[in-house]
Design a protein around this motif. Structure first.
Motif, PDB file in Angstrom:
ATOM      1  N   ALA A  66      -1.992   3.927  -2.054  1.00  0.00           N
ATOM      2  CA  ALA A  66      -0.978   2.726  -2.218  1.00  0.00           C
ATOM      3  C   ALA A  66      -0.369   2.567  -3.449  1.00  0.00           C
ATOM      4  O   ALA A  66       1.055   2.358  -3.118  1.00  0.00           O
ATOM      5  N   GLN A  94       1.182  -0.536  -0.353  1.00  0.00           N
ATOM      6  CA  GLN A  94       0.186  -0.825   0.698  1.00  0.00           C
ATOM      7  C   GLN A  94       0.682  -1.008   2.193  1.00  0.00           C
ATOM      8  O   GLN A  94       0.334  -0.687   3.236  1.00  0.00           O
ATOM      9  N   GLN A 114      -6.161  -3.401   9.380  1.00  0.00           N
ATOM     10  CA  GLN A 114      -6.101  -3.173   7.833  1.00  0.00           C
ATOM     11  C   GLN A 114      -7.072  -4.182   7.326  1.00  0.00           C
ATOM     12  O   GLN A 114      -7.346  -5.251   7.722  1.00  0.00           O
ATOM     13  N   LEU A 116      -8.509  -5.102   3.489  1.00  0.00           N
ATOM     14  CA  LEU A 116      -8.433  -4.891   2.075  1.00  0.00           C
ATOM     15  C   LEU A 116      -9.540  -5.634   1.622  1.00  0.00           C
ATOM     16  O   LEU A 116      -9.767  -6.863   1.746  1.00  0.00           O
ATOM     17  N   ASN A 148      -9.215  -0.305   2.458  1.00  0.00           N
ATOM     18  CA  ASN A 148      -8.684   0.143   1.016  1.00  0.00           C
ATOM     19  C   ASN A 148      -9.029  -1.027   0.090  1.00  0.00           C
ATOM     20  O   ASN A 148      -9.282  -2.042   0.594  1.00  0.00           O
TER      21      ASN A 148
END
Length: 396
Positions: A66, A94, A114, A116, A148
């Motif tokens: 990122a 990102q 996604q 996070l 991530n």
């Protein structure tokens, strides 16, 4: 001590459908100098994941880059040292990183999601279970979760530290069969092979503590990344404790994952890699969460004889003994009830981690009164012990 042995002697899961977590580092997908994406590597990673899914396997991708992607977008030469600036760059990068993955997977009509995370997101048991349930639901839907760390809000207190650790936590959450740590070398070596021609490859490791005494892994990661071989050993330790076989392999050849998880992994043509053998008796989910999901808020020093009882319980696969006030010798930190603390013996180090029933101030009041009777010391009681055995996870 057996650290090195032939890979043909290892065992693999017998299930035809495996759950795999693949972690790719910044150096595998982002050029260290120009910060341009390494599209050829990214494409090979995507194609490998699609092939694995065609074989019936479930795949989670843990990705870095990122910050590297954000540097390219903002035309900045290097990662800044100021925390707020690094967080802002990660916020820029990102979105573009996910857009790149979505474009590549989208060429094959493969949906992605996604996630996070920060360590703080998993500190509450309900939030941890929600994250687990979300990952499981996505995998059941055939989606590829892309995980991530949430670098835009992470600070040192709630960071996993690096994505190697995050990938190990993720592997434990989804009860993965394999964790692949993709890096810029084909396997772990006893020393840096670039500077020491005598460095030997480590093909299989069954005892990570013993391995640490045999190798040198002081080199850091790339200028864009946060890891290195040190963090990969930590990740392997975490993952194998959860029953996950962990592999270190070259990130530029992700297609090597296919023969490693297939029957051909037992042939002489197996690509070079390092395999960390999963523990035969892994931690159950709640104990795993206590050890690796909860923030450690303080330290309780305990007596040696109590530590021996804890160790004996672990060796016999029984619940450890509960911790009572008379077994505590010292308290460090300003923790409150229901937070997690380390249990430490000064001569041997950390022996366990668990959730306390009383705050640091309350425990010290009991110790100062030199009484094991909590009601007499505090005037009230919520529990007759400092830490219940059900809330204690052994780390020795």
């Amino acid at each position: 001590m057996v650290v090195y042995r032939n890979i043909q002697n290892t065992h693999r899961p017998t299930n035809s459908s495996l759950t795999l977590v693949i972690k790719v580092g910044t150096s595998s997908i982002c050029d260290e100098k120009t910060h341009y994406p390494l599209l050829s590597n990214l494409s090979r990673i995507v194609e490998t994941i699609l092939h694995l899914k065609q074989l019936g396997h479930r795949v989670v991708l843990v990705t870095s880059a990122a910050v590297g992607t954000g540097l390219r977008r903002l035309n900045l030469p290097e990662k800044p040292k100021k925390l707020a600036a690094a967080q802002a760059i990660a916020a820029v990068g990102q979105g573009r990183l996910m857009s790149t993955y979505d474009d590549l997977f989208g060429q094959f009509n493969q949906p992605v999601a996604q996630l996070l995370l920060t360590k703080n997101d998993l500190a509450q048991r309900t939030q941890y279970l929600n994250a687990v349930n979300c990952l499981e639901e996505l995998l059941d839907m055939g989606v590829v979760p892309i995980v991530n760390e949430n670098d835009t809000i992470s600070v040192s207190e709630i960071k996993f530290g690096d994505n190697d650790t995050l990938s190990a936590i993720t592997a434990g959450m989804v009860k993965a069969d394999y964790l692949f740590l993709m890096t810029d070398v084909d396997c772990l070596y006893t020393d840096n092979p670039r500077t020491n021609p005598a460095a030997r490859p480590v093909m299989v490791c069954e005892n990570i503590d013993a391995l640490r005494q045999e190798i040198k892994v002081t080199a850091p990661g790339s200028s864009l990344g946060t890891g290195g071989m040190v963090t990969k050993l930590v990740a392997a330790d975490l993952a194998t404790a959860a029953g996950v076989t962990t592999i270190i392999a070259r990130g530029s050849t992700p297609e090597n994952i296919l023969p490693i998880v297939s029957d051909s992994a037992f042939s002489s043509s197996i690509p070079k890699h390092t395999r960390f053998v999963a523990q035969p008796q892994p931690l159950i989910d709640r104990k795993w969460w206590i050890l690796h999901g909860l923030h450690t808020a303080g330290t309780i020093y305990i007596q040696t004889d109590i530590a021996k009882l804890i160790a004996q319980g672990a060796a016999k696969q029984k619940s450890p003994t509960s911790l009572y006030a008379h077994s505590v010798s010292k308290v460090e930190g300003n923790f409150v009830e229901h937070q997690a603390v380390r249990l430490v013996v000064e001569s041997t180090g950390t022996v366990a981690k668990g959730i306390v029933n009383y705050s640091a101030a309350e425990i010290m009041r009991i110790m100062k009164a030199d009484e094991s009777n909590i009601v007499d010391s505090l005037g009230y009681t919520d529990c007759d012990c400092i830490m219940d055995s059900d809330n204690m996870a052994i780390s020795i």
